[in-house]
Design a protein around this motif. Sequence first.
Motif, mmCIF file in Angstrom:
data_model
loop_
_atom_site.group_PDB
_atom_site.id
_atom_site.type_symbol
_atom_site.label_atom_id
_atom_site.label_comp_id
_atom_site.label_asym_id
_atom_site.label_seq_id
_atom_site.Cartn_x
_atom_site.Cartn_y
_atom_site.Cartn_z
ATOM 1 N N ARG A 148 -8.422 -63.470 -5.510
ATOM 2 C CA ARG A 148 -9.203 -64.678 -5.298
ATOM 3 C C ARG A 148 -8.327 -65.833 -4.818
ATOM 4 O O ARG A 148 -8.726 -66.590 -3.922
ATOM 5 N N LEU A 149 -7.140 -65.972 -5.377
ATOM 6 C CA LEU A 149 -6.242 -67.036 -4.952
ATOM 7 C C LEU A 149 -5.901 -66.905 -3.472
ATOM 8 O O LEU A 149 -5.836 -67.896 -2.736
ATOM 9 N N HIS A 150 -5.708 -65.680 -3.024
ATOM 10 C CA HIS A 150 -5.364 -65.488 -1.622
ATOM 11 C C HIS A 150 -6.580 -65.631 -0.717
ATOM 12 O O HIS A 150 -6.438 -65.998 0.460
ATOM 13 N N GLU A 151 -7.760 -65.382 -1.235
ATOM 14 C CA GLU A 151 -8.977 -65.692 -0.476
ATOM 15 C C GLU A 151 -9.086 -67.198 -0.270
ATOM 16 O O GLU A 151 -9.423 -67.674 0.824
ATOM 17 N N ILE A 152 -8.813 -67.949 -1.336
ATOM 18 C CA ILE A 152 -8.818 -69.408 -1.221
ATOM 19 C C ILE A 152 -7.742 -69.849 -0.244
ATOM 20 O O ILE A 152 -7.960 -70.738 0.597
ATOM 21 N N GLY A 153 -6.563 -69.214 -0.334
ATOM 22 C CA GLY A 153 -5.471 -69.552 0.566
ATOM 23 C C GLY A 153 -5.845 -69.368 2.026
ATOM 24 O O GLY A 153 -5.531 -70.222 2.875
ATOM 25 N N ALA A 154 -6.516 -68.264 2.335
ATOM 26 C CA ALA A 154 -6.935 -68.011 3.715
ATOM 27 C C ALA A 154 -7.903 -69.090 4.195
ATOM 28 O O ALA A 154 -7.838 -69.541 5.351
ATOM 29 N N SER A 155 -8.801 -69.524 3.316
ATOM 30 C CA SER A 155 -9.757 -70.569 3.675
ATOM 31 C C SER A 155 -9.067 -71.910 3.877
ATOM 32 O O SER A 155 -9.378 -72.650 4.824
ATOM 33 N N VAL A 156 -8.109 -72.225 2.995
ATOM 34 C CA VAL A 156 -7.357 -73.477 3.131
ATOM 35 C C VAL A 156 -6.553 -73.461 4.430
ATOM 36 O O VAL A 156 -6.499 -74.461 5.157
ATOM 37 N N ALA A 157 -5.941 -72.320 4.757
ATOM 38 C CA ALA A 157 -5.157 -72.214 5.982
ATOM 39 C C ALA A 157 -6.028 -72.391 7.220
ATOM 40 O O ALA A 157 -5.639 -73.062 8.185
ATOM 41 N N GLU A 158 -7.201 -71.793 7.205
ATOM 42 C CA GLU A 158 -8.120 -71.935 8.341
ATOM 43 C C GLU A 158 -8.570 -73.384 8.498
ATOM 44 O O GLU A 158 -8.635 -73.918 9.609
ATOM 45 N N THR A 159 -8.867 -74.027 7.376
ATOM 46 C CA THR A 159 -9.257 -75.434 7.429
ATOM 47 C C THR A 159 -8.117 -76.287 7.955
ATOM 48 O O THR A 159 -8.333 -77.217 8.748
ATOM 49 N N ALA A 160 -6.889 -75.970 7.545
ATOM 50 C CA ALA A 160 -5.718 -76.707 8.028
ATOM 51 C C ALA A 160 -5.546 -76.529 9.529
ATOM 52 O O ALA A 160 -5.171 -77.474 10.244
ATOM 53 N N ARG A 161 -5.802 -75.329 10.029
ATOM 54 C CA ARG A 161 -5.693 -75.102 11.469
ATOM 55 C C ARG A 161 -6.751 -75.906 12.233
ATOM 56 O O ARG A 161 -6.466 -76.487 13.290
ATOM 57 N N GLU A 162 -7.954 -75.951 11.706
ATOM 58 C CA GLU A 162 -9.007 -76.727 12.357
ATOM 59 C C GLU A 162 -8.668 -78.220 12.353
ATOM 60 O O GLU A 162 -8.887 -78.924 13.347
ATOM 61 N N LEU A 163 -8.134 -78.695 11.232
ATOM 62 C CA LEU A 163 -7.731 -80.093 11.150
ATOM 63 C C LEU A 163 -6.595 -80.373 12.128
ATOM 64 O O LEU A 163 -6.579 -81.413 12.800
ATOM 65 N N SER A 164 -5.639 -79.448 12.223
ATOM 66 C CA SER A 164 -4.531 -79.619 13.168
ATOM 67 C C SER A 164 -5.056 -79.755 14.588
ATOM 68 O O SER A 164 -4.576 -80.585 15.378
#
Length: 265
Positions: free
Chosen positions: A235-251
């Motif tokens: 679950r932590l890594h599922e959250i991590g993948a979502s946070v990373a994707e959001t960070a890429r969109e923000l970038s």
Amino acid sequence: MTDKPPMSSAGLRRDMEILEILAGLGDERDADGFGVSWIAQRLGREKSQVSRALRGLEVEGMVERDPLTRRYRLGWRLFALAARTEQSRLVRVSAPYVRRLAAAFDEDAYLCVLRGNMVLTLLSVPSSRAYHRVWEGVSVPVIMAAAGRSLLAEWDEERVRELLATVLPAGLDGSVGGIDAWLKELASARTAGYAVSDVELDDSEAGVSAPVRDHRGVITAAISVSVTRAASHTRLHEIGASVAETARELSCALGDGKSTRGRPG
């Protein structure tokens, strides 16, 4: 009554010339800074005069000197003044992305930046729960911040070790896992694109963060989520993948053309 003549601005003008050199233009820009001799030669001034001026600027936080290379760079106070406008845009653009993460996981979400050896929280969006610790405007040592690993993701190991050695609190090496353990997690974060780490400053189970890049493709901030409910490794890594994707969109929204394009829902 005659007004007094204004005080001479010659000293200020000379200091400004030094700051302009350190800011750099084109090929003269150097992230590692410049030495006293080079600055003096570039300005056509005496080395001792430039050295005195730099020491005065350093005391005021307008420049900083690398303790190893002894080169000078623009300092924290100058960036603090300039960053008011930059940070205002960063916070404004980031807000919907951070809110989306907070809503998706019903956990507190944050936007953080690196300031020297400290992590500063610019924006926090709370979960739906009643109790929240206020972090906006608070700085903590980088080794004790959930976003620290993401903010240092592009640094080489030697530079990271030097930074961590300046902020590791005496007697707390074991509680934060030590520098070697921290570096191991940093390596994992580079590979995954996000960091999952213990949060040493609050009661969270873990902190999940990912780097945010600006128009130059340089890491300028990190977004993070505090996971307060017990979560499995998966679950932590599922959250991590979502946070990373959001960070890429923000970038992408900040102008990084290499990041995945998208807008917050």
